[in-house]
Design a protein around this motif. Structure first.
Motif, PDB file in Angstrom:
ATOM      1  N   CYS A  45       0.858  -1.173   0.000  1.00 14.48           N
ATOM      2  CA  CYS A  45       0.000   0.000   0.000  1.00 14.48           C
ATOM      3  C   CYS A  45       0.905   1.237   0.000  1.00 14.48           C
ATOM      4  O   CYS A  45       1.837   1.334   0.803  1.00 14.48           O
ATOM      5  N   ILE A  46       0.641   2.152  -0.917  1.00 10.10           N
ATOM      6  CA  ILE A  46       1.416   3.381  -1.047  1.00 10.10           C
ATOM      7  C   ILE A  46       0.480   4.566  -0.845  1.00 10.10           C
ATOM      8  O   ILE A  46      -0.649   4.565  -1.351  1.00 10.10           O
ATOM      9  N   ALA A  47       0.943   5.555  -0.110  1.00 14.98           N
ATOM     10  CA  ALA A  47       0.242   6.839  -0.030  1.00 14.98           C
ATOM     11  C   ALA A  47       1.186   7.920  -0.537  1.00 14.98           C
ATOM     12  O   ALA A  47       2.368   7.934  -0.175  1.00 14.98           O
ATOM     13  N   ILE A  48       0.680   8.816  -1.375  1.00 10.70           N
ATOM     14  CA  ILE A  48       1.476   9.928  -1.901  1.00 10.70           C
ATOM     15  C   ILE A  48       0.731  11.216  -1.570  1.00 10.70           C
ATOM     16  O   ILE A  48      -0.356  11.473  -2.101  1.00 10.70           O
ATOM     17  N   THR A  49       1.288  12.013  -0.656  1.00 15.66           N
ATOM     18  CA  THR A  49       0.675  13.294  -0.338  1.00 15.66           C
ATOM     19  C   THR A  49       1.233  14.363  -1.272  1.00 15.66           C
ATOM     20  O   THR A  49       2.426  14.355  -1.597  1.00 15.66           O
ATOM     21  N   LEU A  50       0.382  15.304  -1.695  1.00 16.53           N
ATOM     22  CA  LEU A  50       0.769  16.327  -2.658  1.00 16.53           C
ATOM     23  C   LEU A  50       0.366  17.705  -2.130  1.00 16.53           C
ATOM     24  O   LEU A  50      -0.810  17.924  -1.791  1.00 16.53           O
ATOM     25  N   ASN A  51       1.328  18.607  -2.071  1.00 17.21           N
ATOM     26  CA  ASN A  51       1.106  19.960  -1.565  1.00 17.21           C
ATOM     27  C   ASN A  51       1.408  20.943  -2.692  1.00 17.21           C
ATOM     28  O   ASN A  51       2.560  21.078  -3.128  1.00 17.21           O
ATOM     29  N   PHE A  52       0.383  21.607  -3.207  1.00 16.87           N
ATOM     30  CA  PHE A  52       0.528  22.532  -4.326  1.00 16.87           C
ATOM     31  C   PHE A  52       0.644  23.968  -3.824  1.00 16.87           C
ATOM     32  O   PHE A  52      -0.091  24.380  -2.911  1.00 16.87           O
ATOM     33  N   GLU A  53       1.539  24.699  -4.430  1.00 18.83           N
ATOM     34  CA  GLU A  53       1.805  26.072  -4.028  1.00 18.83           C
ATOM     35  C   GLU A  53       0.593  26.964  -4.304  1.00 18.83           C
ATOM     36  O   GLU A  53      -0.018  26.892  -5.378  1.00 18.83           O
TER      37      GLU A  53
ATOM     38  N   ALA B  90       5.069   3.951   2.402  1.00 20.46           N
ATOM     39  CA  ALA B  90       4.847   2.551   1.999  1.00 20.46           C
ATOM     40  C   ALA B  90       4.576   1.678   3.213  1.00 20.46           C
ATOM     41  O   ALA B  90       5.153   1.870   4.288  1.00 20.46           O
ATOM     42  N   GLY B  91       3.694   0.706   3.017  1.00 18.97           N
ATOM     43  CA  GLY B  91       3.391  -0.294   4.044  1.00 18.97           C
ATOM     44  C   GLY B  91       2.670  -1.459   3.414  1.00 18.97           C
ATOM     45  O   GLY B  91       2.571  -1.573   2.194  1.00 18.97           O
ATOM     46  N   GLY B  92       2.135  -2.332   4.234  1.00 12.30           N
ATOM     47  CA  GLY B  92       1.392  -3.476   3.742  1.00 12.30           C
ATOM     48  C   GLY B  92      -0.008  -3.081   3.317  1.00 12.30           C
ATOM     49  O   GLY B  92      -0.604  -2.166   3.881  1.00 12.30           O
ATOM     50  N   GLN B  93      -0.533  -3.769   2.316  1.00 13.60           N
ATOM     51  CA  GLN B  93      -1.880  -3.504   1.830  1.00 13.60           C
ATOM     52  C   GLN B  93      -2.824  -4.580   2.308  1.00 13.60           C
ATOM     53  O   GLN B  93      -2.496  -5.776   2.312  1.00 13.60           O
ATOM     54  N   ASP B  94      -4.012  -4.169   2.732  1.00 10.41           N
ATOM     55  CA  ASP B  94      -5.028  -5.105   3.210  1.00 10.41           C
ATOM     56  C   ASP B  94      -6.362  -4.702   2.598  1.00 10.41           C
ATOM     57  O   ASP B  94      -6.913  -3.654   2.930  1.00 10.41           O
ATOM     58  N   ASP B  95      -6.857  -5.529   1.678  1.00 10.17           N
ATOM     59  CA  ASP B  95      -8.190  -5.257   1.115  1.00 10.17           C
ATOM     60  C   ASP B  95      -9.244  -6.154   1.740  1.00 10.17           C
ATOM     61  O   ASP B  95     -10.356  -6.245   1.244  1.00 10.17           O
ATOM     62  N   HIS B  96      -8.867  -6.834   2.838  1.00 10.98           N
ATOM     63  CA  HIS B  96      -9.788  -7.705   3.580  1.00 10.98           C
ATOM     64  C   HIS B  96     -10.355  -8.818   2.702  1.00 10.98           C
ATOM     65  O   HIS B  96     -11.434  -9.344   2.970  1.00 10.98           O
ATOM     66  N   GLY B  97      -9.621  -9.142   1.652  1.00 11.53           N
ATOM     67  CA  GLY B  97     -10.035 -10.221   0.770  1.00 11.53           C
ATOM     68  C   GLY B  97     -11.083  -9.844  -0.243  1.00 11.53           C
ATOM     69  O   GLY B  97     -11.431 -10.643  -1.100  1.00 11.53           O
ATOM     70  N   GLY B  98     -11.591  -8.621  -0.156  1.00 15.87           N
ATOM     71  CA  GLY B  98     -12.717  -8.265  -1.009  1.00 15.87           C
ATOM     72  C   GLY B  98     -12.368  -7.423  -2.206  1.00 15.87           C
ATOM     73  O   GLY B  98     -13.246  -7.035  -2.969  1.00 15.87           O
ATOM     74  N   GLY B  99     -11.083  -7.108  -2.399  1.00 10.82           N
ATOM     75  CA  GLY B  99     -10.690  -6.318  -3.546  1.00 10.82           C
ATOM     76  C   GLY B  99     -10.745  -4.830  -3.250  1.00 10.82           C
ATOM     77  O   GLY B  99     -11.023  -4.387  -2.143  1.00 10.82           O
ATOM     78  N   GLY B 100     -10.446  -4.042  -4.267  1.00 12.12           N
ATOM     79  CA  GLY B 100     -10.417  -2.603  -4.126  1.00 12.12           C
ATOM     80  C   GLY B 100      -9.033  -2.103  -3.745  1.00 12.12           C
ATOM     81  O   GLY B 100      -8.083  -2.874  -3.571  1.00 12.12           O
ATOM     82  N   VAL B 101      -8.907  -0.785  -3.610  1.00 10.04           N
ATOM     83  CA  VAL B 101      -7.625  -0.179  -3.272  1.00 10.04           C
ATOM     84  C   VAL B 101      -7.083  -0.749  -1.969  1.00 10.04           C
ATOM     85  O   VAL B 101      -5.891  -0.999  -1.826  1.00 10.04           O
ATOM     86  N   GLY B 102      -7.971  -0.982  -1.007  1.00  8.67           N
ATOM     87  CA  GLY B 102      -7.538  -1.505   0.275  1.00  8.67           C
ATOM     88  C   GLY B 102      -7.051  -0.405   1.190  1.00  8.67           C
ATOM     89  O   GLY B 102      -7.237   0.787   0.942  1.00  8.67           O
TER      90      GLY B 102
END
Length: 1012
Positions: free
Chosen positions: A873-881, A966-978
């Protein structure tokens, strides 16, 4: 390595002759149950070794998904295999015939016959290849990547190849052996050379190269051989099994055939309908396959992915799986196994509960109904077996269960309350439960009522008068309040659940059926039961099964998989047909509307013979047939224990009408059968007796014949025999070996003598019962997609272009979390390095942002193949001027993490199986949901994730800074972004370790700050 075989150690009988021989030995041979599969129509099939392994395959094509192949102890070992004959690969689709038997699958081609042999007790794949003339064969097995490197070596003394898997989790078998046994000239293995490891910089050691990869085994002048892959815990054990196979293959292969023959003798069932007879036998065999010894005795909930012990599923399945089959000892052992795992910590909120799920390295208690189902299963076991000593043994567990419930979960009304996802409708996603049913579900109250009754009854029998008195008052209070709070007099139905504020839920779901069929102390009158059936049947009872939600509900989902509009778990309990629900439906229908019950049972029989997996019952059916189809698609697990168990229980308890009560010394016999199924021969067990029976009908004459062994204990028979417009009820003492009861007009005779005490009940005229019919309406809300835009595959996978905005490298091996102590989950699929950021590039042009994220390693086990990678699982934070609006520092999706204030973001992109763009207020802006494997985001070989985001969903202002986490991804078995996978103090198979607290730790392993 080349092995020359001039003469085999023994002459082995060809497979066909061998099984004909077995057929002559065993009268109830699996040979009579062969299912010929139509050419051109692929099917799935599945079998287990009755211990901890199973093979899940395709009949007419290569394997299609990440669960197919051979799995043992929750670890997949073999993906598939192929055969190449004289240089040309055999296509399964080109087979001349395919026949599935309970102990083998036979494919016949022009040059040879291929037989996949099902083996009890061994973790092994054994394929027999027979040819009428010598040929050259290449056997190409493929092994799962999660095993890591397999360094094959030839074992001269055992004439086989052996390898050790280097990434198998603790407690799993890690040795594999390849052997060719039989009539051939030479056997040799061909290896693909491993890629050379690039030299490291000066001063750093060059790691050893990978072992060569096995390409194929080549056999020359083949006529009749067994191709075997054997798996075991150590090298000595695996070699010993190979030696046994070389010396006496028939001994190993006959064990399953003999076991099935014994089972078919026990579950004797024969009607004039050959298809129903075959379906009954296959259901018994397939269900027996799910009764295993993985962690002591237990029942696998369903295959391929529920290959562990679920409490609720086990207790629902136990009557049909074991009591109907007369396997009382196994039933007792399973109940005792679960009782030993009861939560006995009085400080725990789960005190007194029986586990919801038991895996190899995990036991969880998150279900409200599992414990009542357990108590009921204990009562059923005693009722069938007459084992009253078991009551003394199990009562302390029952008392603790009552104490825990009263301490933690009983409200002022006497109801048992629970969380939103603590019923059997338990699917949970990153946004919470998909079918919230807190906090008092109707079936939970029916089960709780039965738990109280059983506990009170046993307390009275054992002399615990104080407990018995307290529980009696609770039982009476619950029964009174159930009528007051759950009965919907306006609609003639039961509310599905009460909310925490005591308001009733008005959804039409099938759970009211349990209130009609479970409690021995009725919660409803006969008139109310009829009203419930007449209300829910037109909404939920389709000709092929029972739906989990009414079609006219705004949350109704007719299809399980409908990308990109919703993930599968959104539909799981919100409209799909659950085949196990036929069980309570048939039990409820039989006394009032038997024709509807017959229709459901007949359709289930057809599904067993024709649907996937062939010979079993699936977990789910979609509610509407797809466009151009006439039947709904199966889904979920292809072989589900409680579906099969309820099918068998319905036959015995409802349609044959046989309900033993060995504690009170009687058998209730009340058949409900259409004349087309008569005469019908059957067998059942009462206490220690096996009883054979026959129902026959000739016009208005109905007869029952019973036979049992000499010297059997006397018992009473409570007979309810069917007339044309009435039923006759009488009780007789059975003291001999044989008994024939005849109903002719309204007169009853037993062994020729008239019975004087007969009650005649006229059958009331009831209003017709309408069943539901699918009415596809593509305008329903579920099929319209979410309220925010869905990004197309083309937009999400644009080729990188534009200018570089950021390009930063990150050190290796710094994926250890905020405290530097984080550990990966222990399952082999969580390969070291998959959470370790190495380099991030962000580019931009007028239309798109382009992201490239390089990791130290990546895995793609194929569970969600459309993404191209898994478990990250990836998160990307974006800060626009100069971007107007609120900024935020706190991440969602279970990250438990906030970025520094100077990196407060305008948008965050969450990346897993697809990606989701969320603004700083938590509103979803847009999402990409992969629908095929043609547009992946991850490239495991390159160890990179690449995707594009249209600028219109973000901002065209200058990107000031960004953070990649970055970390582990968990979609609880049901799919989707998680969402981000949990990190706890101690690592488990599916959660990380090294956190400072038992839960609530930051779930981020690595992060990279980017600013200018």
């Amino acid at each position: 390595m080349r092995l020359k075989i001039e003469k085999p150690p023994r002459m082995y009988l060809p497979c066909i002759v061998f099984f004909i021989f077995l057929s002559s030995v065993f009268a109830n041979s699996p040979d009579s149950l062969g299912i010929a599969l139509a050419p051109g129509k692929p099917h799935q099939y599945i079998f287990t070794n009755k211990v901890a392994g199973f093979w899940y395959g395709e009949t007419q094509r290569p394997h299609q998904n990440a669960y197919q192949g051979y799995t043992a102890f929750e670890q997949r070992y073999i993906n598939d295999y192929s055969l190449v004959v004289n240089g040309k690969e055999l296509s399964r689709a080109m087979s001349e015939s395919i026949v599935l038997y309970p102990d083998r699958l036979v494919r016949r081609y022009a040059p040879l016959t291929e037989t996949v042999l099902f083996v009890d007790g061994w973790n092994a794949l054994i394929v027999q290849v027979e040819s009428r003339q010598p040929l050259r064969l290449r056997w190409k097995p493929t092994f799962d990547v999660s095993l890591g490197a397999l360094n094959w070596r030839y074992q001269e003394s055992s004439s086989c190849w052996i390898a050790r898997a280097d990434r198998v989790a603790e407690g799993r078998p890690r040795y594999l052996a390849l052997a060719v046994v039989g009539e051939s000239k030479t056997v040799q293995a061909k290896f693909e050379k491993a890629k050379k490891v690039k030299k490291k910089k000066r001063g750093k050691k060059t790691p050893p190269g990978l072992p060569d990869k096995l390409s194929y085994i080549e056999i020359e002048d083949l006529q009749n051989v067994y191709l075997a892959i054997v798996i075991d815990a150590d090298s000595a054990a695996v070699l010993a099994k190979v030696k046994r196979l070389q010396n006496a293959p028939e001994e190993i292969l006959s064990a399953r055939t003999a076991r099935i023959a014994r089972l078919l003798k026990q579950v004797k069932f024969k009607s004039p309908d050959a298809r129903i007879n075959k379906a009954y036998a296959w259901a018994a065999i397939s269900l027996s396959d799910l009764v295993v010894e993985q962690m002591g005795p237990g029942i696998w909930a369903g295959l391929p992915w529920f290959n562990n012990y679920w409490g609720r599923d086990s207790f629902i399945s136990l009557p049909g799986a074991l009591l109907v089959a007369g396997q009382f000892e196994s039933a007792r052992d399973i109940l005792l196994r679960f009782s030993a795992l009861q939560n006995t910590d009085k400080r725990s909120p789960y005190y007194g509960r029986i586990p919801n799920r038991v895996k190899l390295n995990e036991t969880i208690y998150n279900t409200a109904d599992g414990t009542p189902w357990f108590v009921r299963a204990c009562w059923e076991y005693v009722r069938y077996s007459g084992d009253t000593q078991f009551i003394n043994r199990i009562f302390p567990v029952v008392q603790t269960a009552m104490e825990g419930a009263l301490q933690n979960y009983v409200d002022a009304y006497g109801f048992l309350y629970h969380g939103d996802a603590e019923t059997w409708m338990d699917a949970v996603g990153s946004d919470g439960p998909w079918s919230p049913r807190g906090n008092r579900a109707v079936e939970v109250q029916a089960l709780w009522m039965e738990q109280i009754r059983i506990s009170r009854t046993w307390a009275e029998q054992l002399g615990y008068s104080r407990w018995a008195g307290q529980w009696k008052m609770l039982e009476e209070r619950l029964q009174h309040n159930f009528q007051q709070q759950f009965w919907d007099s306006q609609r003639g139905n039961l509310y599905d659940h009460l909310n925490a504020d005591n308001s009733p839920d008005l959804q039409i779901r099938p759970n009211a059926l349990f209130a009609l069929t479970i409690p021995q102390s009725p919660l409803l009158t006969s008139e109310q039961k009829l009203q419930v059936l007449q209300t829910i049947a037109p909404r939920l009872l389709f000709p092929y099964g029972v739906a989990s939600l009414a079609e006219d509900d705004p949350n109704f989902h007719p299809y399980h998989h409908y990308p990109p509009y919703y993930v599968p778990d959104a539909a799981y309990h919100n409209g799909l047909i659950w085949t196990w629900l036929n069980g309570p439906a048939i039990s409820a229908l039989t006394p009032y509307y038997p024709q509807a019950a017959y229709q459901l049972q007949k359709e289930a029989s057809r599904q067993i013979i024709e649907n996937d997996a062939v010979g079993s019952l699936s977990e789910l059916l979609e509610t509407w047939p797809r466009a151009g189809e006439t039947e709904p698609v199966i889904s979920g697990t292809v072989s589900q224990a409680w579906s099969l168990a309820e099918y068998l229980r319905n036959w015995q308890e409802d349609l044959l009408g046989i309900q033993p009560n060995a504690v009170e010394g009687y058998i209730r016999i009340a058949p409900h059968l259409p004349e087309e199924w008569l005469p019908l021969k059957f067998r059942f067990r009462y206490a220690s007796q096996w009883i054979d029976g026959v129902y026959e009908q000739n016009g208005s004459r109905f007869s029952l014949t019973l036979n049992r062994p000499p010297g059997s204990e006397p018992c009473r028979l409570r007979l309810s025999l069917p007339g044309q417009t009435f039923r006759t009820n009488t009780t007789i003492e059975w003291t001999g070996e044989s008994l024939t009861a005849v109903l002719n007009d309204a007169a009853v005779t037993v062994n020729g003598a008239p019975v004087q005490m007969v009650e005649i009940d006229s059958l009331p005229a009831l209003p017709a019962l309408a069943l539901a019919n699918p009415v596809p309406d593509m305008s329903i809300p579920a099929l319209q997609g979410p309220r925010y835009p869905l990004i197309s595959p083309q937009e999400a996978t644009q080729k990188p272009g534009g200018r570089i905005v950021f390009d930063l490298k990150d050190p290796a091996n710094d994926d250890r979390g905020p405290n530097g102590k984080y550990q990966y989950p222990t399952h082999p699929q969580f390969k070291e390095g998959i959470f370790d950021l190495r380099r991030v590039k962000i580019r931009q042009d007028n239309r798109y942002f382009y992201f490239e994220i390089e990791l130290r390693d990546m895995v793609n086990p194929g569970l969600k193949p459309e993404s191209g990678f898994q478990h990250v699982c990836i998160a990307i934070t974006l800060n626009f001027e100069k971007f107007a609006g609120v900024r935020s520092t706190k991440l969602g999706m279970n990250a438990n993490f906030s970025v520094p204030i100077e990196y407060a973001y305008n948008f965050v992109i969450y990346l897993g199986n697809g990606y989701r763009i969320v603004n700083s207020r938590g509103k979803v802006i847009a999402e990409y949901r992969p629908v095929d494997t043609e547009h992946p985001l991850g490239f495991a070989e390159d160890k990179k994730i690449r995707f594009s985001v249209p600028v219109k969903y973000l901002s065209d202002r200058r990107l000031k800074n960004a953070v990649v986490l970055a970390g582990g991804q968990d979609d609880h078995g049901g799919g989707g972004v998680g969402e981000f996978r949990d990190v706890r103090r101690e690592a488990g198979e599916w959660f990380g370790g090294g956190g400072e607290r038992p839960s609530g730790n930051p779930n981020i392993y690595d992060l990279l700050f980017m600013r200018r």
